[in-house]
Design a protein around this motif. Structure first.
Motif, PDB file in Angstrom:
ATOM      1  N   ILE A 413      55.665  46.652  38.832  1.00  0.00           N
ATOM      2  CA  ILE A 413      56.691  46.442  37.801  1.00  0.00           C
ATOM      3  C   ILE A 413      56.849  47.699  36.957  1.00  0.00           C
ATOM      4  N   ASP A 414      55.716  48.296  36.566  1.00  0.00           N
ATOM      5  CA  ASP A 414      55.767  49.506  35.738  1.00  0.00           C
ATOM      6  C   ASP A 414      56.513  50.638  36.441  1.00  0.00           C
ATOM      7  N   THR A 423      63.206  44.909  29.986  1.00  0.00           N
ATOM      8  CA  THR A 423      63.007  43.820  30.939  1.00  0.00           C
ATOM      9  C   THR A 423      61.636  43.906  31.587  1.00  0.00           C
ATOM     10  N   LYS A 424      61.117  45.115  31.767  1.00  0.00           N
ATOM     11  CA  LYS A 424      59.766  45.272  32.304  1.00  0.00           C
ATOM     12  C   LYS A 424      58.736  44.587  31.407  1.00  0.00           C
ATOM     13  N   VAL A 425      58.924  44.693  30.097  1.00  0.00           N
ATOM     14  CA  VAL A 425      58.010  44.038  29.160  1.00  0.00           C
ATOM     15  C   VAL A 425      58.018  42.535  29.394  1.00  0.00           C
ATOM     16  N   LYS A 426      59.209  41.967  29.570  1.00  0.00           N
ATOM     17  CA  LYS A 426      59.326  40.527  29.807  1.00  0.00           C
ATOM     18  C   LYS A 426      58.713  40.134  31.154  1.00  0.00           C
ATOM     19  N   ALA A 427      58.938  40.982  32.173  1.00  0.00           N
ATOM     20  CA  ALA A 427      58.374  40.693  33.490  1.00  0.00           C
ATOM     21  C   ALA A 427      56.852  40.729  33.448  1.00  0.00           C
ATOM     22  N   ARG A 428      56.311  41.721  32.744  1.00  0.00           N
ATOM     23  CA  ARG A 428      54.860  41.833  32.587  1.00  0.00           C
ATOM     24  C   ARG A 428      54.301  40.623  31.836  1.00  0.00           C
ATOM     25  N   GLU A 429      55.034  40.182  30.836  1.00  0.00           N
ATOM     26  CA  GLU A 429      54.607  39.019  30.063  1.00  0.00           C
ATOM     27  C   GLU A 429      54.541  37.784  30.954  1.00  0.00           C
ATOM     28  N   LYS A 430      55.553  37.603  31.804  1.00  0.00           N
ATOM     29  CA  LYS A 430      55.541  36.459  32.712  1.00  0.00           C
ATOM     30  C   LYS A 430      54.353  36.549  33.663  1.00  0.00           C
ATOM     31  N   LEU A 431      54.119  37.722  34.219  1.00  0.00           N
ATOM     32  CA  LEU A 431      53.019  37.901  35.160  1.00  0.00           C
ATOM     33  C   LEU A 431      51.677  37.585  34.505  1.00  0.00           C
ATOM     34  N   SER A 432      51.534  37.947  33.240  1.00  0.00           N
ATOM     35  CA  SER A 432      50.265  37.721  32.534  1.00  0.00           C
ATOM     36  C   SER A 432      49.976  36.242  32.328  1.00  0.00           C
ATOM     37  N   ILE A 536      53.188  34.920  44.567  1.00  0.00           N
ATOM     38  CA  ILE A 536      53.402  35.604  43.294  1.00  0.00           C
ATOM     39  C   ILE A 536      54.864  36.022  43.169  1.00  0.00           C
ATOM     40  N   SER A 537      55.414  36.535  44.265  1.00  0.00           N
ATOM     41  CA  SER A 537      56.782  37.071  44.239  1.00  0.00           C
ATOM     42  C   SER A 537      57.830  35.999  44.027  1.00  0.00           C
ATOM     43  N   HIS A 538      57.494  34.745  44.340  1.00  0.00           N
ATOM     44  CA  HIS A 538      58.471  33.680  44.105  1.00  0.00           C
ATOM     45  C   HIS A 538      58.817  33.539  42.623  1.00  0.00           C
ATOM     46  N   GLY A 539      57.915  33.953  41.762  1.00  0.00           N
ATOM     47  CA  GLY A 539      58.235  33.931  40.343  1.00  0.00           C
ATOM     48  C   GLY A 539      59.265  34.971  39.965  1.00  0.00           C
ATOM     49  N   PHE A 540      59.542  35.869  40.911  1.00  0.00           N
ATOM     50  CA  PHE A 540      60.492  36.942  40.669  1.00  0.00           C
ATOM     51  C   PHE A 540      61.543  37.018  41.779  1.00  0.00           C
ATOM     52  N   ASP A 541      61.766  35.896  42.491  1.00  0.00           N
ATOM     53  CA  ASP A 541      62.855  35.893  43.465  1.00  0.00           C
ATOM     54  C   ASP A 541      64.164  35.538  42.756  1.00  0.00           C
ATOM     55  N   ASP A 542      65.249  35.338  43.496  1.00  0.00           N
ATOM     56  CA  ASP A 542      66.553  35.183  42.849  1.00  0.00           C
ATOM     57  C   ASP A 542      66.625  33.940  41.968  1.00  0.00           C
ATOM     58  N   TYR A 547      63.221  31.784  35.359  1.00  0.00           N
ATOM     59  CA  TYR A 547      62.258  31.079  34.517  1.00  0.00           C
ATOM     60  C   TYR A 547      61.356  32.094  33.826  1.00  0.00           C
ATOM     61  N   ASP A 548      60.993  31.807  32.578  1.00  0.00           N
ATOM     62  CA  ASP A 548      60.105  32.723  31.868  1.00  0.00           C
ATOM     63  C   ASP A 548      58.644  32.366  32.131  1.00  0.00           C
ATOM     64  N   GLY A 549      57.742  33.056  31.449  1.00  0.00           N
ATOM     65  CA  GLY A 549      56.324  32.867  31.701  1.00  0.00           C
ATOM     66  C   GLY A 549      55.795  31.504  31.335  1.00  0.00           C
ATOM     67  N   ASP A 550      56.525  30.759  30.523  1.00  0.00           N
ATOM     68  CA  ASP A 550      56.121  29.411  30.137  1.00  0.00           C
ATOM     69  C   ASP A 550      56.754  28.339  31.021  1.00  0.00           C
ATOM     70  N   GLY A 551      57.515  28.775  32.052  1.00  0.00           N
ATOM     71  CA  GLY A 551      58.159  27.826  32.946  1.00  0.00           C
ATOM     72  C   GLY A 551      59.497  27.321  32.452  1.00  0.00           C
ATOM     73  N   LYS A 552      60.052  27.968  31.455  1.00  0.00           N
ATOM     74  CA  LYS A 552      61.331  27.554  30.881  1.00  0.00           C
ATOM     75  C   LYS A 552      62.478  28.264  31.591  1.00  0.00           C
ATOM     76  N   LEU A 553      63.513  27.492  31.931  1.00  0.00           N
ATOM     77  CA  LEU A 553      64.720  28.080  32.511  1.00  0.00           C
ATOM     78  C   LEU A 553      65.426  28.854  31.409  1.00  0.00           C
ATOM     79  N   ASP A 554      65.227  30.175  31.403  1.00  0.00           N
ATOM     80  CA  ASP A 554      65.661  30.990  30.275  1.00  0.00           C
ATOM     81  C   ASP A 554      65.911  32.422  30.754  1.00  0.00           C
ATOM     82  N   ASN A 555      67.031  32.973  30.389  1.00  0.00           N
ATOM     83  CA  ASN A 555      67.393  34.317  30.841  1.00  0.00           C
ATOM     84  C   ASN A 555      66.647  35.382  30.040  1.00  0.00           C
ATOM     85  N   TRP A 556      65.725  36.093  30.696  1.00  0.00           N
ATOM     86  CA  TRP A 556      64.978  37.154  30.031  1.00  0.00           C
ATOM     87  C   TRP A 556      65.398  38.545  30.516  1.00  0.00           C
ATOM     88  N   TRP A 557      66.546  38.597  31.185  1.00  0.00           N
ATOM     89  CA  TRP A 557      67.051  39.842  31.765  1.00  0.00           C
ATOM     90  C   TRP A 557      68.151  40.461  30.896  1.00  0.00           C
TER      91      TRP A 557
END
Length: 697
Positions: A413-414, A423-432, A536-542, A547-557
Motif C-alpha cells: 500500500i505504501d 487514501t493510503k492512510v485509510k487503506a492502512r487503517e483498514k488493514l490494521s 486479504i485482498s478481498h477487503g480491497f477488491d472492487d 467497506y471501511d475497517g469497521d465493516g461499514k459500507l462507507d466511501n473512504w476513497w
C-alpha cells in the motif's frame, strides 16, 4: 458452502453446487478472533533438508513460458480421469475427499459407541445412520413426505401462500429468502434482509437463454418435474403440472437480478421500514409473512432486490393458488427426493447429478451423508475433527504466514503509485483492523435444541433446517456475535467477510498440497500464501473496498483514487473477458472481477512476503527449480483441476471465480516475478510487456 449474498463474503474455492447457486439465507456471515500483530509472530520456518519439490503431474513438453498451468499440471490432466461420481476433480476435490474420509471414520466410531440421548455424539450418529439407510427409505416409499405435502394441499387463498412463504424459511428454497446479517451502515448490530431465490434451475440464465445447452437443461428439468409429479401419483396431469411450474419459475427468473447486479454492494443495499416495504410491494401481507417466519418484531430491513420483492408480492395476488401449490409441491419433492425410495433418488440424480453437473453416477451414500451432516451439525462434527486432525503447530505456523502477508500488504500500500497519501492512510487503517480466524471457532455452536430421530431422514432434515433458521431469526435486533463462523472446520475453503473485516481459514484447507509443515517456504507461500493473500485482498477488491475497517459500507476513497482503481479494474475485466473456456461461452469479466483482483493481488503479496521472509538469503535449487520457479509452480499446482462441460457451463453463468486454468495463467502473466523467474521473452505466449501488466495492490 452456501453463500448468503454475493457480498456477504468472498470465497476462495471453485465451488461445487451449493456454493454457486441461490444463497441460503439461513446461514449467516461470520466473525473474529484477534489477529496477532505482525511484529509478534516469527517467520515461518525453512524447509527440512530432506524436502524435495514434487514435480509429478507436470507436462515437460509444455514450456512454462507458454502455458504455466499445463506445464505444471498437463501430465496429471492427461492421465487423471474425472471419477464417475464427480463433476469436477482436482486438489480441492482430493482434499475434500480426505476430510470426508476422516469425518467418516469419526462418525463410524461414534455409531459403535453408547452416548447419552441428546448429546452431540448421539445426534451425529443418528443423523448419519438415518441418512445412509437406503433399505429403510426404499421400504418407506414416499410416506415420509406426506406431512409436508399435506401442508401444501391445505393452502386455499393468497393469505395462505404468504404465510407458507414465511413458515418454510430454512426448509425450502423459496422465491423470497430471509436472513439476518450485520447492518451495512452499523455493522455492530444485526439487520434482517431479503434475497431472491426459489428457482429449480441454477439461475435466471437457464430459463431465459437461447443457448442450446441451456435449452437442453430446461428440457431435462421439465422431464424431472414430470417424474416427480408421477411419483407423487399425479400420472394423468404430470406433464401439465410440470409445464405450469416451469412457466411460474420463468416468471420469477425474469424478475430476478443478474449475477453481476447481485455483486454490487450499493445496489443491494436498500434499507426500509416494514411500512415502506408494504407501500413499495403491495399485494402481500408483509406482517403475516414476517410473523410466520418468526420475525414478528421486525421493523426495518434491507430489501436486497426491491423490484424483485415487488414482483413476488404481485405474484401472490395474480398467480392462482393452484399454481402456487404445484410450485410448492415441486420444491418439497425436489428438496427431499434424495431421502426417499430409489425411484425418487434416481430421478433427482438424473437431473441434478447428470444433466446439470455431468456426473456419471451418484456420490457414495456415506459421502452424501457426511455432506448432510455438515449442514445439520457442522460444528458438532468439527469439534471432533479438530481434536484429532488439527495439531496446534499448524495454527502457529499459519499465524506466522498471515502476519507476514499482512506486513507485506501494508508495504505494498505504501508503495502504490496510483493512490494518494490520504487514501493510503485509510487503506492502512483498514488493514490494521483485520481479524484472522484459523482452524476452528473459539466458541462452539449449541445444538441442544435440535431434535434428531433414528430412522427419520426427512424429519431430521426438516428439523435441522428449522433449527438453523430459528437460530438466525433470534439474532434480529441483537448485537453482532463476532465469534461466529460461517464454515465448519472440516470445510476445504476460506473466506473474507467485509462486514466483519475478517479472513477465515478452516482447518481442512491447512493441509498438503496447500499447506505442508515439511515443505520449503517457496512452496508454502506459492500455495497457502497466495490463498491468504487472496482473502486479504478481498477487503480491497472492487466491492470489498467499499467497506471501511469497521465493516461499514462507507466511501473512504478520494474521487481521483476511486477513478484510478476503477480504471485498473476495467483492464482486468477486459483481459478475462477474452478467455473462452467453452465454445460460445467466455468468462464474464465483470462477474469475476472481485475474485480476479483477489487472485492477482494475493499472488503479488504472497511473493513479496516470501521474499521478505528470506532475509536476503538465496533459496536453494530443488528438483531443478529455483525458489522463484517453485513459488509459481506451487501456485499453478494449487489450481490443478478439470471439469465436466455441464458443470463448467453452470459455473460460467453463476460463479464469481474464473476457471482454474485462467486463475493460474491469467494471474501470473501480470506478475513481474514470474516473467523474470522463467526468462519470459517477446514471442512466448505468456509474455506481457511491462507497461501492459496489471498491477493493482
Amino acid at each position: 458452502m452456501l453463500k448468503l449474498s454475493s457480498l456477504s463474503l468472498a470465497v476462495l474455492a471453485l465451488c461445487t453446487l451449493p456454493a454457486c447457486t441461490t444463497p441460503n439465507p439461513t446461514q449467516a456471515a461470520s466473525a473474529p478472533t484477534a489477529a496477532a500483530p505482525a511484529a509478534a509472530v516469527a517467520a515461518a520456518p525453512a524447509a527440512s533438508a530432506a524436502f524435495t519439490f514434487d514435480r509429478s503431474g507436470e507436462d515437460l513438453s509444455v514450456r512454462p513460458q507458454d502455458d504455466l498451468f499445463r506445464a505444471a499440471n498437463g501430465g496429471w490432466m492427461k492421465d487423471t480421469p474425472i471419477p464417475a461420481d464427480k463433476a469436477a476433480y482436482g486438489n480441492f476435490s482430493i482434499m475434500s475427499d480426505r476430510a470426508d474420509e476422516r469425518v467418516h471414520t469419526l462418525v463410524e466410531e461414534l455409531s459403535k459407541g453408547h452416548y447419552k440421548d441428546g448429546s452431540n455424539e448421539q445426534k451425529i450418529a443418528a443423523y448419519f445412520r438415518a441418512f445412509t439407510d437406503e433399505a429403510a427409505m426404499d421400504k418407506a416409499g414416499k410416506a415420509p413426505l406426506q406431512p409436508l405435502l399435506s401442508q401444501v394441499q391445505a393452502l386455499r387463498k393468497p393469505a395462505d401462500v404468504t404465510r407458507y412463504l414465511g413458515q418454510m424459511q430454512g426448509v425450502l428454497s423459496l422465491p423470497l429468502a430471509l436472513d439476518v446479517q450485520p447492518d451495512q451502515k452499523a455493522p455492530t448490530m444485526n439487520l434482517p434482509l431479503t434475497w431472491q431465490g426459489g428457482l429449480g434451475l441454477p439461475n435466471r440464465e437457464y430459463y431465459l437463454s437461447k443457448d442450446p445447452r441451456m435449452a437442453k437443461a430446461r428440457a431435462a428439468y421439465l422431464a424431472y418435474l414430470q417424474t416427480l409429479f408421477r411419483l407423487d401419483g399425479d400420472r394423468k396431469h404430470a406433464a401439465r403440472s410440470a409445464r405450469d411450474v416451469l412457466m411460474f419459475e420463468t416468471r420469477l427468473a425474469k424478475a430476478q437480478w443478474t449475477e453481476v447486479a447481485n455483486r454490487d454492494a450499493q445496489k443491494t443495499w436498500n434499507p426500509m421500514t416494514r411500512a415502506q416495504l408494504a407501500a413499495k410491494a403491495p399485494g402481500m401481507d408483509w406482517s403475516a409473512f414476517f410473523s410466520a417466519a418468526e420475525m414478528p418484531s421486525l421493523a426495518r430491513l434491507n430489501v436486497s432486490q426491491p423490484d424483485y420483492a415487488q414482483a413476488v408480492a404481485k405474484a401472490v395476488q395474480e398467480v392462482p393458488v393452484a399454481t402456487w401449490k404445484l410450485y410448492f409441491r415441486a420444491r418439497v419433492m425436489d428438496a427431499h427426493a434424495n431421502l426417499l425410495s430409489k425411484p425418487w433418488r434416481d430421478a433427482r440424480f438424473a437431473f441434478r447429478g447428470k444433466a446439470l453437473s455431468g456426473s456419471e453416477k451418484p456420490t457414495p451414500r456415506w459421502q452424501q451423508g457426511i455432506d448432510a451432516l455438515d449442514g445439520a451439525l457442522g460444528e458438532a462434527v468439527g469439534q471432533q475433527y479438530v481434536a484429532r486432525y488439527f495439531p496446534a503447530d499448524h495454527k502457529t505456523r499459519m499465524q506466522g504466514l498471515v502476519a507476514n502477508l499482512l506486513k507485506a500488504y501494508g508495504e505494498s500500500i505504501d508503495g502504490l503509485t496510483w493512490m494518494s497519501p490520504a487514501t493510503k492512510v485509510k487503506a492502512r487503517e483498514k488493514l490494521s483492523k483485520y481479524t484472522t480466524k484459523i482452524g476452528y471457532p473459539d466458541k462452539w455452536r449449541d445444538y441442544s435444541g435440535l431434535v434428531v430421530k433414528e430412522g427419520d431422514p426427512v424429519g431430521n432434515a426438516e428439523r435441522a433446517g428449522r433449527f438453523e433458521f430459528k437460530r438466525v431469526a433470534a439474532k434480529l435486533g441483537q448485537p453482532v456475535d463476532r465469534s461466529e463462523w460461517l464454515m465448519s472446520p472440516q470445510t476445504v475453503n476460506a473466506y473474507y467477510n467485509p462486514s466483519m473485516n475478517e479472513i477465515v481459514f478452516p482447518a481442512a484447507i491447512l493441509e498438503p498440497p496447500f499447506f505442508d509443515m515439511a515443505a520449503d517456504d517457496a512452496a508454502n507461500y506459492g500455495a497457502i500464501g497466495a490463498i491468504i493473500g487472496h482473502e486479504i485482498s478481498h477487503g480491497f477488491d472492487d466491492q470489498g473496498a467499499q467497506y471501511d475497517g469497521d465493516g461499514k459500507l462507507d466511501n473512504w476513497w478520494t474521487p481521483e483514487d476511486a477513478k484510478a482503481f476503477a480504471a485498473l479494474g476495467k483492464q482486468l475485466v477486459a483481459q478475462f473477458a477474452g478467455y473462452e473456456p467453452l465454445p460460445g461461452h467466455k468468462v464474464n469479466g465483470q462477474l469475476t472481477l472481485g475474485e480476479n483482483i483477489a487472485d492477482l493481488s494475493g499472488l503479488q503479496i504472497a511473493y513479496k512476503a516470501w521474499k521478505l521472509s528470506l532475509n536476503g538469503v538465496t533459496p536453494p535449487v530443488i528438483n531443478g527449480l529455483t525458489g522463484e520457479q517453485r513459488f509459481f509452480y506451487s501456485f499453478a499446482h494449487a489450481w490443478r483441476s478439470k471439469y465436466r462441460e455441464e458443470l463448467q457451463l453452470r459455473l460460467l453463468t453463476a460463479d464469481p471465480h474464473s476457471p482454474p486454468e485462467f486463475r493460474a495463467n491469467g494471474t501470473v502473466i501480470n506478475h513481474d516475478g514470474f516473467q523474470a523467474a522463467f526468462g519470459v521473452k517477446p514471442g512466448d505466449k505468456m509474455y506481457k510487456a511491462p507497461q501492459d501488466r496489471i498491477r493493482i495492490w
